[in-house]
Design a protein around this motif. Sequence first.
Motif, PDB file in Angstrom:
ATOM      1  N   ASN A 107       0.985  -1.134   0.166  1.00  0.00           N
ATOM      2  CA  ASN A 107       0.039   0.216  -0.080  1.00  0.00           C
ATOM      3  C   ASN A 107       0.993   1.229  -0.120  1.00  0.00           C
ATOM      4  OD1 ASN A 107      -2.167  -1.641   0.083  1.00  0.00           O
ATOM      5  ND2 ASN A 107      -2.716  -1.209   2.403  1.00  0.00           N
ATOM      6  N   LEU A 108       1.953   1.228   0.885  1.00  0.00           N
ATOM      7  CA  LEU A 108       2.859   2.473   1.001  1.00  0.00           C
ATOM      8  C   LEU A 108       3.553   2.695  -0.408  1.00  0.00           C
ATOM      9  CD1 LEU A 108       4.181   2.267   4.470  1.00  0.00           C
ATOM     10  CD2 LEU A 108       2.142   3.480   3.570  1.00  0.00           C
ATOM     11  N   ALA A 109       3.984   1.642  -1.047  1.00  0.00           N
ATOM     12  CA  ALA A 109       4.617   1.631  -2.204  1.00  0.00           C
ATOM     13  C   ALA A 109       3.582   2.408  -3.188  1.00  0.00           C
ATOM     14  CB  ALA A 109       5.093   0.274  -2.785  1.00  0.00           C
ATOM     15  N   LEU A 110       2.629   2.049  -3.361  1.00  0.00           N
ATOM     16  CA  LEU A 110       1.695   2.564  -4.379  1.00  0.00           C
ATOM     17  C   LEU A 110       1.213   3.870  -3.806  1.00  0.00           C
ATOM     18  CD1 LEU A 110      -0.473   2.550  -6.776  1.00  0.00           C
ATOM     19  CD2 LEU A 110      -2.030   1.356  -5.182  1.00  0.00           C
ATOM     20  N   LEU A 111       1.079   4.364  -2.682  1.00  0.00           N
ATOM     21  CA  LEU A 111       1.297   5.603  -2.026  1.00  0.00           C
ATOM     22  C   LEU A 111       2.140   6.688  -2.500  1.00  0.00           C
ATOM     23  CD1 LEU A 111      -0.222   8.043   0.008  1.00  0.00           C
ATOM     24  CD2 LEU A 111       1.190   7.020   1.724  1.00  0.00           C
ATOM     25  N   ALA A 112       3.411   6.173  -2.426  1.00  0.00           N
ATOM     26  CA  ALA A 112       4.807   6.934  -3.066  1.00  0.00           C
ATOM     27  C   ALA A 112       4.326   7.117  -4.572  1.00  0.00           C
ATOM     28  CB  ALA A 112       6.035   6.210  -2.644  1.00  0.00           C
ATOM     29  N   ILE A 134       5.215 -11.775  -3.266  1.00  0.00           N
ATOM     30  CA  ILE A 134       4.838 -10.500  -4.180  1.00  0.00           C
ATOM     31  C   ILE A 134       3.769  -9.644  -3.435  1.00  0.00           C
ATOM     32  CG2 ILE A 134       3.425  -9.987  -6.263  1.00  0.00           C
ATOM     33  CD1 ILE A 134       4.976 -12.220  -7.680  1.00  0.00           C
ATOM     34  N   GLY A 135       3.846  -8.520  -3.246  1.00  0.00           N
ATOM     35  CA  GLY A 135       2.972  -7.689  -2.477  1.00  0.00           C
ATOM     36  C   GLY A 135       1.895  -7.084  -3.724  1.00  0.00           C
ATOM     37  N   GLY A 136       0.684  -6.337  -3.154  1.00  0.00           N
ATOM     38  CA  GLY A 136      -0.121  -5.976  -4.067  1.00  0.00           C
ATOM     39  C   GLY A 136      -0.958  -4.811  -3.477  1.00  0.00           C
ATOM     40  N   ALA A 137      -1.264  -3.839  -4.246  1.00  0.00           N
ATOM     41  CA  ALA A 137      -2.299  -2.650  -4.012  1.00  0.00           C
ATOM     42  C   ALA A 137      -3.122  -2.202  -4.755  1.00  0.00           C
ATOM     43  CB  ALA A 137      -1.178  -1.674  -3.086  1.00  0.00           C
ATOM     44  N   LEU A 138      -4.175  -1.853  -4.534  1.00  0.00           N
ATOM     45  CA  LEU A 138      -5.258  -1.346  -5.519  1.00  0.00           C
ATOM     46  C   LEU A 138      -5.677   0.164  -5.002  1.00  0.00           C
ATOM     47  CD1 LEU A 138      -7.209  -4.743  -5.605  1.00  0.00           C
ATOM     48  CD2 LEU A 138      -5.881  -3.839  -7.503  1.00  0.00           C
ATOM     49  N   LEU A 139      -5.827   0.978  -6.315  1.00  0.00           N
ATOM     50  CA  LEU A 139      -6.206   2.337  -6.023  1.00  0.00           C
ATOM     51  C   LEU A 139      -7.474   2.373  -7.054  1.00  0.00           C
ATOM     52  CD1 LEU A 139      -5.152   5.002  -4.906  1.00  0.00           C
ATOM     53  CD2 LEU A 139      -5.084   5.443  -7.428  1.00  0.00           C
ATOM     54  N   PHE A 140      -8.652   2.654  -6.394  1.00  0.00           N
ATOM     55  CA  PHE A 140      -9.886   2.911  -6.996  1.00  0.00           C
ATOM     56  C   PHE A 140     -10.406   4.388  -6.901  1.00  0.00           C
ATOM     57  CE2 PHE A 140     -11.216  -1.759  -6.659  1.00  0.00           C
ATOM     58  CZ  PHE A 140     -10.358  -2.360  -7.614  1.00  0.00           C
ATOM     59  N   GLY A 303       7.191   5.576   0.488  1.00  0.00           N
ATOM     60  CA  GLY A 303       5.833   5.609   0.843  1.00  0.00           C
ATOM     61  C   GLY A 303       5.702   5.765   2.251  1.00  0.00           C
ATOM     62  N   ALA A 304       6.302   5.061   2.975  1.00  0.00           N
ATOM     63  CA  ALA A 304       6.434   5.109   4.640  1.00  0.00           C
ATOM     64  C   ALA A 304       6.522   6.683   5.038  1.00  0.00           C
ATOM     65  CB  ALA A 304       7.149   4.146   5.165  1.00  0.00           C
ATOM     66  N   GLY A 305       7.461   7.211   4.446  1.00  0.00           N
ATOM     67  CA  GLY A 305       7.842   8.569   4.702  1.00  0.00           C
ATOM     68  C   GLY A 305       6.853   9.526   4.481  1.00  0.00           C
TER      69      GLY A 305
END
Length: 321
Positions: A107-112, A134-140, A303-305
């Motif tokens: 999620n944080l990788a996607l945030l960045a 393998i991590g994943g995140a979704l943005l809708f 993204g954590a930052g």
Amino acid sequence: MIGVDLGGTKILAGAIDGDLRVHSRAQRAVGSEDQEGVLESVVSVVEDVRAGTSMEVHAVGLGVPCLLDSDRGTAVMAVNLPWEELDVRSLMSERTGLPAFVDNDANLALLAEHRAGAAAGARHAAMLTVGTGIGGALLFNGALYRGARGAAGELGHMVVDADGPPCQGNCPNHGCLESVASGTALAREALRVARSTPDCGLGRALQDGRTITGALVTELAHDGDTAARDVVALIGTRLGVGIANLVNMLNPDVVVVGGGVIGAGELLLAPARDVVAARALPPSREQARIVRAHFGSEAGMVGAGALALEGLGAASPWPSA
Ligand SMILES: [Zn+2]
């Protein structure tokens, strides 16, 4: 801010400014430590970054490869980490003396990437972080999609081979994307090639006593070793099958690929794009850009930052759909 990305094999931390630039970094390997040992390592990496920067630090953000109760900051379950029902946010805050913010690493990788990287301006996006797992995140619609209990976005556990190998860690499934296309799978396939084909760069590395890691395979692939390139392309092809599924399901503007394995760059992504072009449905396959994470393998840390930065200024820095 200090951003920390806790991965399956290492902890990466950095001092991150308001424009999401990284000023100093520290890292540490994690191996077979227990819950407390991993936490101690995270805290000591934070201290290393603090010691190495003149930046004023107001908060710490932490990305964890866990199913997370994001309201409470509690790690609920992890596939590749010995954490269960751990109140990570309170513990981090207590031990660092700083306000702490915690979220899932992907999620944080996607945030960045959404704030300042490869998914900037996208309304609908998916992220795959290809490392140990393998991590994943979704943005809708511009908001993170977490699902009913925060467990959504486990894109690495979509099945791409019904009769495939067992998955890793606590996952009961087999034939998951993670089991065939992670950094772990990359190293495994490369070791197989190194053993069966001694007369190639991979084979010679093995004979020289080097450990066949994903990083070594990537290095040899960039140096032009055909065998290493073929293994990276094989992993890219398998990733492409997973991405074709995502593209058909979600019709995203962009699919961002990050994590350690993205060091292979186009050697990995070009075969993945070919598979999506051949297997996904129109018009989604033409719509979706499949791109490398702008922040590369540091996306989770940056993204954590960003989480810490925005968390200090707002109650809900990362709205959920
Ligand atoms: Zn799995």
